[in-house]
Design an enzyme around this catalytic site. Sequence first.
Site, PDB file in Angstrom:
ATOM      1  N   GLY A  11      -0.245 -10.993   1.899  1.00  0.00           N
ATOM      2  CA  GLY A  11       0.207 -11.170   3.274  1.00  0.00           C
ATOM      3  C   GLY A  11      -0.045  -9.929   4.103  1.00  0.00           C
ATOM      4  O   GLY A  11       0.116  -8.805   3.616  1.00  0.00           O
ATOM      5  N   ARG A  72      -6.707 -15.501  -0.197  1.00  0.00           N
ATOM      6  CA  ARG A  72      -6.323 -15.790  -1.568  1.00  0.00           C
ATOM      7  C   ARG A  72      -7.584 -16.025  -2.399  1.00  0.00           C
ATOM      8  O   ARG A  72      -8.599 -16.502  -1.882  1.00  0.00           O
ATOM      9  CB  ARG A  72      -5.423 -17.029  -1.629  1.00  0.00           C
ATOM     10  CG  ARG A  72      -4.102 -16.838  -0.901  1.00  0.00           C
ATOM     11  CD  ARG A  72      -3.164 -17.999  -1.162  1.00  0.00           C
ATOM     12  NE  ARG A  72      -1.917 -17.859  -0.427  1.00  0.00           N
ATOM     13  CZ  ARG A  72      -0.895 -17.105  -0.823  1.00  0.00           C
ATOM     14  NH1 ARG A  72      -0.991 -16.430  -1.964  1.00  0.00           N
ATOM     15  NH2 ARG A  72       0.205 -17.029  -0.114  1.00  0.00           N
ATOM     16  N   ASP A 103       2.947  -6.947  -4.498  1.00  0.00           N
ATOM     17  CA  ASP A 103       3.046  -7.046  -5.948  1.00  0.00           C
ATOM     18  C   ASP A 103       1.858  -7.782  -6.563  1.00  0.00           C
ATOM     19  O   ASP A 103       1.256  -7.306  -7.530  1.00  0.00           O
ATOM     20  CB  ASP A 103       4.356  -7.755  -6.317  1.00  0.00           C
ATOM     21  CG  ASP A 103       4.525  -7.908  -7.818  1.00  0.00           C
ATOM     22  OD1 ASP A 103       4.930  -6.926  -8.452  1.00  0.00           O
ATOM     23  OD2 ASP A 103       4.257  -9.002  -8.352  1.00  0.00           O
ATOM     24  N   THR A 125       3.920  -4.506   2.523  1.00  0.00           N
ATOM     25  CA  THR A 125       4.504  -5.842   2.618  1.00  0.00           C
ATOM     26  C   THR A 125       5.769  -5.748   3.438  1.00  0.00           C
ATOM     27  O   THR A 125       6.561  -4.816   3.259  1.00  0.00           O
ATOM     28  CB  THR A 125       4.826  -6.429   1.234  1.00  0.00           C
ATOM     29  OG1 THR A 125       5.651  -7.588   1.393  1.00  0.00           O
ATOM     30  CG2 THR A 125       5.549  -5.432   0.343  1.00  0.00           C
ATOM     31  N   ASP A 127       8.344  -7.448   3.196  1.00  0.00           N
ATOM     32  CA  ASP A 127       9.546  -7.776   2.420  1.00  0.00           C
ATOM     33  C   ASP A 127      10.210  -6.556   1.794  1.00  0.00           C
ATOM     34  O   ASP A 127      11.356  -6.637   1.354  1.00  0.00           O
ATOM     35  CB  ASP A 127       9.213  -8.781   1.317  1.00  0.00           C
ATOM     36  CG  ASP A 127       8.888 -10.161   1.861  1.00  0.00           C
ATOM     37  OD1 ASP A 127       9.355 -10.483   2.967  1.00  0.00           O
ATOM     38  OD2 ASP A 127       8.156 -10.910   1.190  1.00  0.00           O
ATOM     39  N   ASP A 129       9.725  -5.280  -1.073  1.00  0.00           N
ATOM     40  CA  ASP A 129      10.173  -5.706  -2.397  1.00  0.00           C
ATOM     41  C   ASP A 129       9.347  -5.133  -3.549  1.00  0.00           C
ATOM     42  O   ASP A 129       9.305  -5.713  -4.640  1.00  0.00           O
ATOM     43  CB  ASP A 129      10.174  -7.233  -2.479  1.00  0.00           C
ATOM     44  CG  ASP A 129       8.787  -7.841  -2.269  1.00  0.00           C
ATOM     45  OD1 ASP A 129       7.863  -7.107  -1.863  1.00  0.00           O
ATOM     46  OD2 ASP A 129       8.628  -9.056  -2.499  1.00  0.00           O
ATOM     47  N   ARG A 171      11.578 -14.367   0.645  1.00  0.00           N
ATOM     48  CA  ARG A 171      11.662 -15.421  -0.364  1.00  0.00           C
ATOM     49  C   ARG A 171      12.428 -14.947  -1.594  1.00  0.00           C
ATOM     50  O   ARG A 171      13.274 -15.653  -2.126  1.00  0.00           O
ATOM     51  CB  ARG A 171      10.251 -15.868  -0.757  1.00  0.00           C
ATOM     52  CG  ARG A 171      10.211 -17.035  -1.743  1.00  0.00           C
ATOM     53  CD  ARG A 171       8.775 -17.419  -2.041  1.00  0.00           C
ATOM     54  NE  ARG A 171       8.030 -16.275  -2.559  1.00  0.00           N
ATOM     55  CZ  ARG A 171       6.704 -16.206  -2.609  1.00  0.00           C
ATOM     56  NH1 ARG A 171       5.985 -17.192  -2.133  1.00  0.00           N
ATOM     57  NH2 ARG A 171       6.091 -15.142  -3.112  1.00  0.00           N
TER      58      ARG A 171
END
Length: 319
Positions: A11, A72, A103, A125, A127, A129, A171
């Site tokens: 992303g 992708r 990740d 990212t 997020d 994360d 998510r």
Amino acid sequence: MKRIAVLTSGGDAPGMNAAIRAVVRKGVHHGLEVLGVYRGYSGLIQGDFVPFQLGSVGDIIHRGGTILYSARCEEFKTKEGQQKAVEQLKKHGVDGLVVIGGDGSFRGAQKLTAHGFPTVGVPATIDNDIPGTDFTIGFDTAINTVIDAIDKIRDTATSHERTYIIEVMGRDAGDIALWAGLADGAESIIIPEAPFDWDEIVERLNRSNRRGKKHSFIIVAEGVSDGSTVAEEIKRRTGLETRVTVLGHIQRGGSPTAMDRVLASRMGAKAVELLLEGKKDQMVAIQKGDIVGIPFDEAFRMKHQPDLSLYDLAGILAI
């Protein structure tokens, strides 16, 4: 090491372009040739390389998204696809690769290293994360985007004396919801990493109403529930009129904040340094303000956990 390449994967995140710029200009500063790889691992397999000069990355530090695009690639998940990527890197005379992403992108980078190709990751990212780093590129911009949106919604919420459910990205990680909720004084924050109690959420809303507050906000990370489900439950339990706003991909776009531009610049430059030092199979991280390199294996062994002291503080301040 004479020639390196850089790609973005996964992303998009605000600040990716600043990181690309840093990789290119730091590389040129050290006498390296730098190639850009379009469309992530897909472009790597297809050999979609282009030489980058100093001017190639001019006037991009303020732009969101990624000038290298992202895509992708199921083929890269196979050993055959990975081998094709390594062959393309060797064909183009590349000695080291910088992968900017999250990740999944890093796990791809580690596969390249397992095939004998030096690769370094830069965490980008929204997020936030990625284990092993305090912050990722794009997170600060994303939470500021969310805060700006909530501030605007607040005007309408107050005018109509309503409760708003704001659904944000996240998510598997609640960092965006947590930071934005604390920064905007949300009554409740619902994230994957902390249990929540409907009775407590309802009591917070009732308490706000009793003291005359004209609006209320509940911030929910998409990984826990969707905003509509939360709104229906709140209305069922309280009878309050609720509205739902799903912020969606607006959180990924926009000009990166100063924080993200500086972080991306530092991390991109560090990635080049690690390659020049002969390091491989590592990711760049910021830890207590320092930019360091840590092995992918070390990062993968960790589990991301947001600072739950912020969650507790948000609950206290929302009384």
